[in-house]
Design a protein around this motif. Structure first.
Motif, PDB file in Angstrom:
ATOM      1  N   HIS A   9       0.800  -1.201   0.025  1.00 48.03           N
ATOM      2  CA  HIS A   9      -0.206  -0.136   0.009  1.00 48.03           C
ATOM      3  C   HIS A   9       0.837   1.154  -0.091  1.00 48.03           C
ATOM      4  N   LEU A  37      -0.283   4.615  -5.442  1.00 47.70           N
ATOM      5  CA  LEU A  37      -1.005   4.510  -6.824  1.00 47.70           C
ATOM      6  C   LEU A  37      -0.361   5.439  -7.796  1.00 47.70           C
ATOM      7  N   GLY A  45      -2.389   2.930  -0.920  1.00 47.72           N
ATOM      8  CA  GLY A  45      -3.240   1.909  -1.671  1.00 47.72           C
ATOM      9  C   GLY A  45      -2.684   1.255  -2.585  1.00 47.72           C
ATOM     10  N   ASP A  47      -2.797  -0.598  -6.766  1.00 51.06           N
ATOM     11  CA  ASP A  47      -3.148  -0.129  -7.917  1.00 51.06           C
ATOM     12  C   ASP A  47      -2.746  -1.360  -9.077  1.00 51.06           C
ATOM     13  N   ALA A  48      -3.761  -2.017  -9.519  1.00 48.72           N
ATOM     14  CA  ALA A  48      -3.712  -3.221 -10.480  1.00 48.72           C
ATOM     15  C   ALA A  48      -2.771  -2.925 -11.817  1.00 48.72           C
ATOM     16  N   SER A  72      -6.373  -5.381   0.026  1.00 48.80           N
ATOM     17  CA  SER A  72      -6.778  -4.896  -1.357  1.00 48.80           C
ATOM     18  C   SER A  72      -5.504  -5.082  -2.088  1.00 48.80           C
ATOM     19  N   MET A  75      -6.300  -8.393  -3.765  1.00 50.43           N
ATOM     20  CA  MET A  75      -7.075  -8.276  -4.728  1.00 50.43           C
ATOM     21  C   MET A  75      -6.583  -7.760  -6.064  1.00 50.43           C
ATOM     22  N   SER A  76      -5.757  -6.519  -5.886  1.00 46.21           N
ATOM     23  CA  SER A  76      -5.082  -5.578  -7.053  1.00 46.21           C
ATOM     24  C   SER A  76      -4.305  -6.859  -7.877  1.00 46.21           C
ATOM     25  N   GLU A  78      -4.202  -9.972  -8.024  1.00 44.82           N
ATOM     26  CA  GLU A  78      -5.108 -10.953  -8.785  1.00 44.82           C
ATOM     27  C   GLU A  78      -5.797 -10.250 -10.010  1.00 44.82           C
ATOM     28  N   MET A  79      -6.082  -9.084  -9.901  1.00 45.52           N
ATOM     29  CA  MET A  79      -6.781  -8.382 -10.993  1.00 45.52           C
ATOM     30  C   MET A  79      -5.524  -8.248 -11.925  1.00 45.52           C
TER      31      MET A  79
ATOM     32  N   ILE B  77      -9.637   1.358 -10.706  1.00 44.06           N
ATOM     33  CA  ILE B  77      -8.572   0.546 -10.259  1.00 44.06           C
ATOM     34  C   ILE B  77      -7.149   1.209  -9.973  1.00 44.06           C
ATOM     35  N   VAL B  80      -8.730   4.542  -6.982  1.00 43.50           N
ATOM     36  CA  VAL B  80      -9.286   4.384  -5.534  1.00 43.50           C
ATOM     37  C   VAL B  80      -8.367   3.784  -4.530  1.00 43.50           C
ATOM     38  N   GLY B  82      -8.104   1.610  -2.194  1.00 40.81           N
ATOM     39  CA  GLY B  82      -8.429   0.792  -1.260  1.00 40.81           C
ATOM     40  C   GLY B  82      -9.049  -0.503  -2.006  1.00 40.81           C
ATOM     41  N   ALA B  83      -9.777  -1.569  -1.230  1.00 40.37           N
ATOM     42  CA  ALA B  83     -10.380  -2.714  -1.715  1.00 40.37           C
ATOM     43  C   ALA B  83     -11.555  -2.467  -2.481  1.00 40.37           C
ATOM     44  N   PRO B  86     -10.351  -2.505  -6.879  1.00 38.45           N
ATOM     45  CA  PRO B  86     -10.582  -3.588  -7.474  1.00 38.45           C
ATOM     46  C   PRO B  86     -11.927  -3.956  -7.577  1.00 38.45           C
ATOM     47  N   LEU B  87     -12.602  -4.057  -6.588  1.00 38.65           N
ATOM     48  CA  LEU B  87     -13.985  -4.490  -6.343  1.00 38.65           C
ATOM     49  C   LEU B  87     -14.739  -3.705  -7.431  1.00 38.65           C
ATOM     50  N   GLY B  89     -13.796  -1.788  -9.852  1.00 34.23           N
ATOM     51  CA  GLY B  89     -13.104  -1.849 -11.059  1.00 34.23           C
ATOM     52  C   GLY B  89     -13.304  -3.276 -11.924  1.00 34.23           C
ATOM     53  N   THR B  90     -13.532  -4.251 -11.032  1.00 30.29           N
ATOM     54  CA  THR B  90     -13.964  -5.503 -11.887  1.00 30.29           C
ATOM     55  C   THR B  90     -15.615  -5.523 -12.048  1.00 30.29           C
ATOM     56  N   LEU B  93     -15.382  -3.883 -15.176  1.00 29.72           N
ATOM     57  CA  LEU B  93     -14.615  -4.519 -16.428  1.00 29.72           C
ATOM     58  C   LEU B  93     -15.436  -5.726 -16.678  1.00 29.72           C
ATOM     59  N   ARG B 124     -14.245 -11.963  -7.096  1.00 34.75           N
ATOM     60  CA  ARG B 124     -12.929 -10.999  -6.640  1.00 34.75           C
ATOM     61  C   ARG B 124     -12.839 -10.958  -5.279  1.00 34.75           C
ATOM     62  N   LYS B 126     -14.991 -12.823  -3.050  1.00 34.27           N
ATOM     63  CA  LYS B 126     -15.354 -13.842  -2.394  1.00 34.27           C
ATOM     64  C   LYS B 126     -16.659 -13.542  -1.319  1.00 34.27           C
TER      65      LYS B 126
END
Lengths: 145, 219
Positions: A9, A37, A45, A47-48, A72, A75-76, A78-79, B77, B80, B82-83, B86-87, B89-90, B93, B124, B126
């Motif tokens: 982050h 980011l 944060g 950033d995927a 996150s 999650m980022s 994985e994305m 993505i 933002v 934070g979580a 990607p949420l 964003g997905t 997308l 994403r 779960k």
């Protein structure tokens, strides 16, 4: 040689950890930070898109190991993997290793030319490394008393 | 009344949504301070300000509805943090990968886009219904759209039904325990607080009613 991507982050953590891990491994490891980011580097944060760029910067057929801090970041990461074509994605792995210790161990093992899953196993094992030996309280009492 | 949604209406939707999020930053922060790490307001505001900026730029052109949603997703993505990045964003997308008619979507297509988005979001994060997340708002809203579609309702009626279901879902998060994210560490102490993600997701369906069921003047 596999590549390493360090996802945090914090841009400061990711950048600093790259420097630390690379130096501990004796230099020459393919390692890239992905912290903060893109447009607001010092905002906390993940950033995927930034992670994707980092993967591409250290990419080779040997694969890429991603070390992440928490929440996150997972999650980022994985994305970011989903943006890759199948043949590249299949050679990337998100590690369960602790970020700092894992990155250092991973850099050492990557530098030795070890394979992706072996590097990851070593990095994940960093969770078990002990930093100090604690004398149990009851033993200490007897020694001192 | 038109039963198709145009690119201009989608653009207006996301601008209204951004305005709403920016206006509600403090409320989202307050909700997140109660059960999370108090960053949902500032994160969403930062992301939606970027979205708004892009959408208001006259030079931004979108080839079709898919490209529009992809662009929203990529902005979120990266901005933002934070979580929610990607949420959401997905969500957008995946919505972008659903079939559409170029610069328009009809009600069945739009409903399917939201379903695609919801499925992606759940994969994403779960999260399931009653985990006290944005899913508690979006899933009932999508199901309400699907039910309205199946019973032959108009676009306006379907959007109103989605908004109503989203509101009830959001309010229901007050009564339940968090099973996901940082709020889950609180266990039963998360009961009594409305989920911030469910709240920001509600604004999507609230703003959709006006933005998508009335024509855009200059189009």
């Amino acid at each position: 040689m596999i590549g390493l991507v360090l996802v945090s982050h914090s841009r400061l953590i990711a950048d600093g950890l790259c420097q630390l891990a690379d130096q501990m491994a004796g230099g020459g490891v393919k390692i890239a930070p992905a912290g903060g980011l893109t447009d607001d580097p010092y905002t906390l944060g993940t950033d995927a898109a930034l992670i994707l760029e980092a993967i591409e910067s250290v990419w080779s057929e040997d694969g890429v190991l991603l070390l992440v801090d928490m929440g996150s970041a997972v999650m980022s990461a994985e994305m970011a993997l989903e943006f890759l074509p199948d043949e590249q994605r299949n050679r990337c792995l998100i590690s369960n290793a602790p970020l700092v210790e894992g990155a250092i161990v991973a850099a050492l093992h990557a530098g030795m030319g070890n394979r992706l899953h072996d590097v990851n196993a070593a990095a994940e094992d960093a969770l078990n490394a002990r930093k100090v030996e604690r004398v149990p309280e009851n033993v200490k009492d007897k020694t001192c008393g | 009344m038109a039963q198709e949604i145009t690119l201009g209406q989608l653009r207006r939707w996301l601008i209204l949504y951004a305005d709403r999020i920016i206006a509600e930053e403090e409320q989202l922060t307050r909700l997140d301070a109660a059960i999370g790490d108090a960053d949902h307001g500032v994160n969403m505001r930062r992301g939606l300000e970027k979205v708004r900026e892009r959408l208001l730029d006259e030079e931004t052109q979108y080839a079709d509805v898919g490209a529009f949603f992809r662009s929203i997703a990529m902005t979120l993505i990266s901005a933002v943090g934070g979580a929610a990045g990607p949420l959401y964003g997905t969500f957008f997308l995946r919505a972008a990968t659903s079939p559409h008619n170029g610069e328009r979507v009809d009600l069945p297509q739009f409903t399917r886009m939201l379903r695609f988005g919801l499925d992606g979001l759940q994969q994403r994060g779960k999260a399931h219904i009653n985990d006290k997340t944005m899913v508690d708002t979006i899933q009932p809203a999508v199901e309400a759209m699907e039910a309205a579609l199946a019973s032959g309702q108009s676009l306006a009626v379907a959007l109103a039904a989605a908004k109503q279901a989203a509101r009830l879902g959001m309010e229901h998060t007050i009564e339940i325990r968090a099973n996901k994210g940082r709020a889950s560490y609180l266990g039963d102490r998360s009961i009594g607080h409305q989920d911030p993600g469910a709240t920001s997701a509600y604004f999507l369906f609230e703003t959709a009613v006006v933005a998508l069921s009335t024509p855009v003047p200059k189009e």
